[in-house]
Motif scaffolding. Structure first.
Motif, PDB file in Angstrom:
ATOM      1  N   LEU A   1     -12.201  31.514 -59.170  1.00  0.00           N
ATOM      2  CA  LEU A   1     -10.917  31.895 -58.744  1.00  0.00           C
ATOM      3  C   LEU A   1     -10.986  33.656 -58.432  1.00  0.00           C
ATOM      4  CD1 LEU A   1      -7.817  31.098 -58.312  1.00  0.00           C
ATOM      5  CD2 LEU A   1      -7.336  31.343 -60.628  1.00  0.00           C
ATOM      6  N   GLU A   2     -11.608  34.520 -59.607  1.00  0.00           N
ATOM      7  CA  GLU A   2     -11.677  35.749 -59.235  1.00  0.00           C
ATOM      8  C   GLU A   2     -12.401  36.189 -58.030  1.00  0.00           C
ATOM      9  OE1 GLU A   2     -13.665  39.450 -61.832  1.00  0.00           O
ATOM     10  OE2 GLU A   2     -12.743  37.770 -62.885  1.00  0.00           O
TER      11      GLU A   2
ATOM     12  N   LEU B   1       5.098  27.449 -50.366  1.00  0.00           N
ATOM     13  CA  LEU B   1       3.867  27.729 -50.130  1.00  0.00           C
ATOM     14  C   LEU B   1       3.465  29.174 -50.480  1.00  0.00           C
ATOM     15  CD1 LEU B   1       2.989  25.538 -47.160  1.00  0.00           C
ATOM     16  CD2 LEU B   1       1.963  25.287 -49.672  1.00  0.00           C
ATOM     17  N   ILE B   2       4.128  30.130 -49.704  1.00  0.00           N
ATOM     18  CA  ILE B   2       3.966  31.695 -49.947  1.00  0.00           C
ATOM     19  C   ILE B   2       4.223  31.975 -51.361  1.00  0.00           C
ATOM     20  CG2 ILE B   2       4.685  33.840 -48.973  1.00  0.00           C
ATOM     21  CD1 ILE B   2       5.344  32.596 -46.256  1.00  0.00           C
ATOM     22  N   GLY B   3       5.149  31.441 -51.910  1.00  0.00           N
ATOM     23  CA  GLY B   3       5.478  31.741 -53.402  1.00  0.00           C
ATOM     24  C   GLY B   3       4.317  31.363 -54.241  1.00  0.00           C
ATOM     25  N   THR B   4       3.632  30.147 -54.039  1.00  0.00           N
ATOM     26  CA  THR B   4       2.718  29.676 -54.722  1.00  0.00           C
ATOM     27  C   THR B   4       1.631  30.629 -54.616  1.00  0.00           C
ATOM     28  OG1 THR B   4       3.469  27.340 -54.606  1.00  0.00           O
ATOM     29  CG2 THR B   4       1.112  27.722 -55.233  1.00  0.00           C
ATOM     30  N   ALA B   5       1.217  31.050 -53.533  1.00  0.00           N
ATOM     31  CA  ALA B   5       0.048  31.926 -53.586  1.00  0.00           C
ATOM     32  C   ALA B   5       0.291  33.373 -54.025  1.00  0.00           C
ATOM     33  CB  ALA B   5      -0.194  32.140 -51.676  1.00  0.00           C
ATOM     34  N   GLY B   6       1.572  33.901 -54.050  1.00  0.00           N
ATOM     35  CA  GLY B   6       1.748  35.079 -54.634  1.00  0.00           C
ATOM     36  C   GLY B   6       1.702  34.870 -56.289  1.00  0.00           C
ATOM     37  N   ILE B   7       2.238  33.700 -56.745  1.00  0.00           N
ATOM     38  CA  ILE B   7       2.130  33.733 -58.249  1.00  0.00           C
ATOM     39  C   ILE B   7       0.747  33.619 -58.500  1.00  0.00           C
ATOM     40  CG2 ILE B   7       2.371  31.898 -59.822  1.00  0.00           C
ATOM     41  CD1 ILE B   7       5.139  31.457 -58.329  1.00  0.00           C
ATOM     42  N   THR B   8      -0.265  32.936 -57.990  1.00  0.00           N
ATOM     43  CA  THR B   8      -1.587  32.731 -58.338  1.00  0.00           C
ATOM     44  C   THR B   8      -2.265  34.236 -58.216  1.00  0.00           C
ATOM     45  OG1 THR B   8      -1.718  30.687 -57.434  1.00  0.00           O
ATOM     46  CG2 THR B   8      -3.702  31.714 -57.569  1.00  0.00           C
ATOM     47  N   ILE B   9      -2.134  34.785 -57.151  1.00  0.00           N
ATOM     48  CA  ILE B   9      -2.616  36.103 -56.959  1.00  0.00           C
ATOM     49  C   ILE B   9      -1.995  37.151 -58.001  1.00  0.00           C
ATOM     50  CG2 ILE B   9      -2.853  38.268 -55.421  1.00  0.00           C
ATOM     51  CD1 ILE B   9      -2.919  36.150 -53.108  1.00  0.00           C
ATOM     52  N   GLY B  10      -0.839  37.065 -58.351  1.00  0.00           N
ATOM     53  CA  GLY B  10      -0.166  37.863 -59.381  1.00  0.00           C
ATOM     54  C   GLY B  10      -0.707  37.608 -60.702  1.00  0.00           C
ATOM     55  N   LYS B  11      -0.913  36.426 -61.126  1.00  0.00           N
ATOM     56  CA  LYS B  11      -1.526  36.066 -62.459  1.00  0.00           C
ATOM     57  C   LYS B  11      -2.764  36.797 -62.727  1.00  0.00           C
ATOM     58  CE  LYS B  11      -1.343  31.634 -63.157  1.00  0.00           C
ATOM     59  NZ  LYS B  11      -1.324  30.414 -63.220  1.00  0.00           N
TER      60      LYS B  11
ATOM     61  N   ALA C   1      -3.903  39.410 -60.868  1.00  0.00           N
ATOM     62  CA  ALA C   1      -3.557  40.977 -60.729  1.00  0.00           C
ATOM     63  C   ALA C   1      -3.187  41.445 -62.183  1.00  0.00           C
ATOM     64  CB  ALA C   1      -2.614  41.406 -59.607  1.00  0.00           C
ATOM     65  N   PHE C   2      -2.329  40.837 -62.828  1.00  0.00           N
ATOM     66  CA  PHE C   2      -1.929  41.364 -63.999  1.00  0.00           C
ATOM     67  C   PHE C   2      -2.573  40.601 -65.340  1.00  0.00           C
ATOM     68  CE2 PHE C   2       2.189  41.272 -61.237  1.00  0.00           C
ATOM     69  CZ  PHE C   2       2.043  42.300 -60.637  1.00  0.00           C
ATOM     70  N   TRP C   3      -3.171  39.827 -65.016  1.00  0.00           N
ATOM     71  CA  TRP C   3      -4.024  39.076 -66.555  1.00  0.00           C
ATOM     72  C   TRP C   3      -5.444  39.038 -66.053  1.00  0.00           C
ATOM     73  CZ3 TRP C   3       0.993  37.532 -65.500  1.00  0.00           C
ATOM     74  CH2 TRP C   3       1.989  37.879 -66.476  1.00  0.00           C
ATOM     75  N   LYS C   4      -6.344  39.439 -66.687  1.00  0.00           N
ATOM     76  CA  LYS C   4      -7.640  39.396 -66.460  1.00  0.00           C
ATOM     77  C   LYS C   4      -8.243  37.980 -65.937  1.00  0.00           C
ATOM     78  CE  LYS C   4      -9.079  43.700 -67.254  1.00  0.00           C
ATOM     79  NZ  LYS C   4      -8.715  44.566 -65.952  1.00  0.00           N
ATOM     80  N   ASP C   5      -7.982  37.073 -66.854  1.00  0.00           N
ATOM     81  CA  ASP C   5      -8.363  35.698 -66.613  1.00  0.00           C
ATOM     82  C   ASP C   5      -7.419  34.664 -66.016  1.00  0.00           C
ATOM     83  OD1 ASP C   5      -6.801  35.487 -68.624  1.00  0.00           O
ATOM     84  OD2 ASP C   5      -8.350  34.530 -70.032  1.00  0.00           O
ATOM     85  N   GLY C   6      -6.368  35.308 -65.370  1.00  0.00           N
ATOM     86  CA  GLY C   6      -5.463  34.684 -64.696  1.00  0.00           C
ATOM     87  C   GLY C   6      -4.652  33.756 -65.767  1.00  0.00           C
ATOM     88  N   ARG C   7      -4.518  33.603 -67.024  1.00  0.00           N
ATOM     89  CA  ARG C   7      -3.746  33.120 -67.899  1.00  0.00           C
ATOM     90  C   ARG C   7      -2.702  33.837 -68.406  1.00  0.00           C
ATOM     91  NH1 ARG C   7      -8.255  30.423 -71.408  1.00  0.00           N
ATOM     92  NH2 ARG C   7      -8.734  32.605 -71.560  1.00  0.00           N
ATOM     93  N   ILE C   8      -1.504  33.631 -68.263  1.00  0.00           N
ATOM     94  CA  ILE C   8      -0.596  34.416 -68.595  1.00  0.00           C
ATOM     95  C   ILE C   8      -0.664  34.870 -70.240  1.00  0.00           C
ATOM     96  CG2 ILE C   8       2.019  34.674 -68.837  1.00  0.00           C
ATOM     97  CD1 ILE C   8       2.128  33.275 -65.970  1.00  0.00           C
ATOM     98  N   ASP C   9      -0.568  35.836 -70.740  1.00  0.00           N
ATOM     99  CA  ASP C   9      -0.782  36.092 -72.204  1.00  0.00           C
ATOM    100  C   ASP C   9      -0.068  37.378 -72.491  1.00  0.00           C
ATOM    101  OD1 ASP C   9      -1.344  36.841 -74.768  1.00  0.00           O
ATOM    102  OD2 ASP C   9      -3.604  36.829 -74.244  1.00  0.00           O
ATOM    103  N   PHE C  10       1.065  37.320 -72.695  1.00  0.00           N
ATOM    104  CA  PHE C  10       1.880  38.797 -72.983  1.00  0.00           C
ATOM    105  C   PHE C  10       1.174  40.076 -73.862  1.00  0.00           C
ATOM    106  CE2 PHE C  10       4.921  35.775 -71.355  1.00  0.00           C
ATOM    107  CZ  PHE C  10       5.233  36.622 -69.943  1.00  0.00           C
ATOM    108  N   LEU C  11       0.250  39.554 -74.423  1.00  0.00           N
ATOM    109  CA  LEU C  11      -0.628  40.452 -75.290  1.00  0.00           C
ATOM    110  C   LEU C  11      -1.591  41.215 -74.594  1.00  0.00           C
ATOM    111  CD1 LEU C  11      -0.871  38.743 -78.775  1.00  0.00           C
ATOM    112  CD2 LEU C  11       0.631  40.313 -78.231  1.00  0.00           C
ATOM    113  N   HIS C  12      -2.207  40.658 -73.347  1.00  0.00           N
ATOM    114  CA  HIS C  12      -3.220  41.418 -72.791  1.00  0.00           C
ATOM    115  C   HIS C  12      -2.742  41.301 -71.241  1.00  0.00           C
ATOM    116  CE1 HIS C  12      -5.075  39.040 -75.882  1.00  0.00           C
ATOM    117  NE2 HIS C  12      -5.835  40.287 -76.056  1.00  0.00           N
ATOM    118  N   VAL C  13      -1.708  42.112 -71.097  1.00  0.00           N
ATOM    119  CA  VAL C  13      -1.130  42.631 -69.593  1.00  0.00           C
ATOM    120  C   VAL C  13      -1.840  43.706 -69.224  1.00  0.00           C
ATOM    121  CG1 VAL C  13       1.163  42.983 -68.352  1.00  0.00           C
ATOM    122  CG2 VAL C  13       1.258  41.741 -70.385  1.00  0.00           C
ATOM    123  N   ASP C  14      -2.125  43.635 -67.971  1.00  0.00           N
ATOM    124  CA  ASP C  14      -2.809  45.032 -67.264  1.00  0.00           C
ATOM    125  C   ASP C  14      -1.552  45.713 -67.006  1.00  0.00           C
ATOM    126  OD1 ASP C  14      -4.012  46.782 -65.882  1.00  0.00           O
ATOM    127  OD2 ASP C  14      -5.017  45.412 -64.303  1.00  0.00           O
TER     128      ASP C  14
END
Length: 195
Positions: free
Chosen positions: A50-51, A130-140, A142-155
């Motif tokens: 995914l990366e 479809l566009i929203g799904t792509a944006g959410i995937t890329i956003g995750k 961009a803001f979290w290293k491994d793509g899993r939402i974890d509010f302790l490890h936000v970039d």
């Protein structure tokens, strides 16, 4: 030697078939194709992580041309070399060319029908999803290293750059190219400095 040639031809066919499916079902443009490309490349065939896929999308966005076609070319090149790039690109483009020729003919002949207008109106929400799904995937990613939402490890640097870019793009209608160059330069300097 024949075995090696057979493997190359097989990967070309797999790339062509995967991207012909993407080209056939990515209604709404390049960004709508991103979840389909991700499904084929990352989840179904495991050609990339995914990366790596996110890096390809970033490069595809920065280069001239439609993002779906650029992505097909980069993925094909990564997987099968020049032949893979050609196979993936043709696979991605061919359905659009054939369908647009058919639709241009049909739309010119039947544009006044309300059923056709209803179909087009019904497709718009699906394209946004479809566009929203792509944006959410890329956003995750961009803001979290491994793509899993974890509010302790936000970039937080990535979040700050995103919010600044969003503000400048909406408020002053800054050129996307200038914004990407500026964001890339600032991000490069910050991450180099802290890294």
């Amino acid at each position: 030697m024949d075995s090696m040639e057979g493997k190359k031809e097989m990967i070309y066919l797999e790339l062509f078939w995967s991207f012909i499916q993407i080209g056939l079902f990515s209604i709404g443009g390049g960004y709508a194709a991103m979840p389909l490309i991700q499904n084929q490349v990352v989840e179904l065939h495991h050609w990339m992580t995914l990366e790596e896929f996110t890096d390809i999308i970033t490069i595809s966005q920065m280069t001239p041309g439609p993002i779906a076609i650029n992505s097909a070319t980069f993925v094909g090149l990564q997987i099968g070399g020049i032949g893979g790039a050609v196979a993936a690109t043709i696979g991605c483009v061919l359905p659009s060319v054939l369908i647009m020729l058919l639709f241009a003919f049909l739309y010119g002949k039947y544009e006044h029908l309300t059923a056709l207008q209803g179909i087009l109106n019904g497709l718009r929400p699906a394209v946004i999803a479809l566009i929203g799904t792509a944006g959410i995937t890329i956003g995750k990613l961009a803001f979290w290293k491994d793509g899993r939402i974890d509010f302790l490890h936000v970039d937080w640097i990535g979040v700050a750059i995103f919010l600044c870019c969003l503000y400048f793009l909406r408020k002053w209608k800054v050129s996307q190219v200038k914004m990407m160059l500026l964001a890339g330069g600032i991000g490069g300097l910050i991450y180099l400095w802290i890294g």
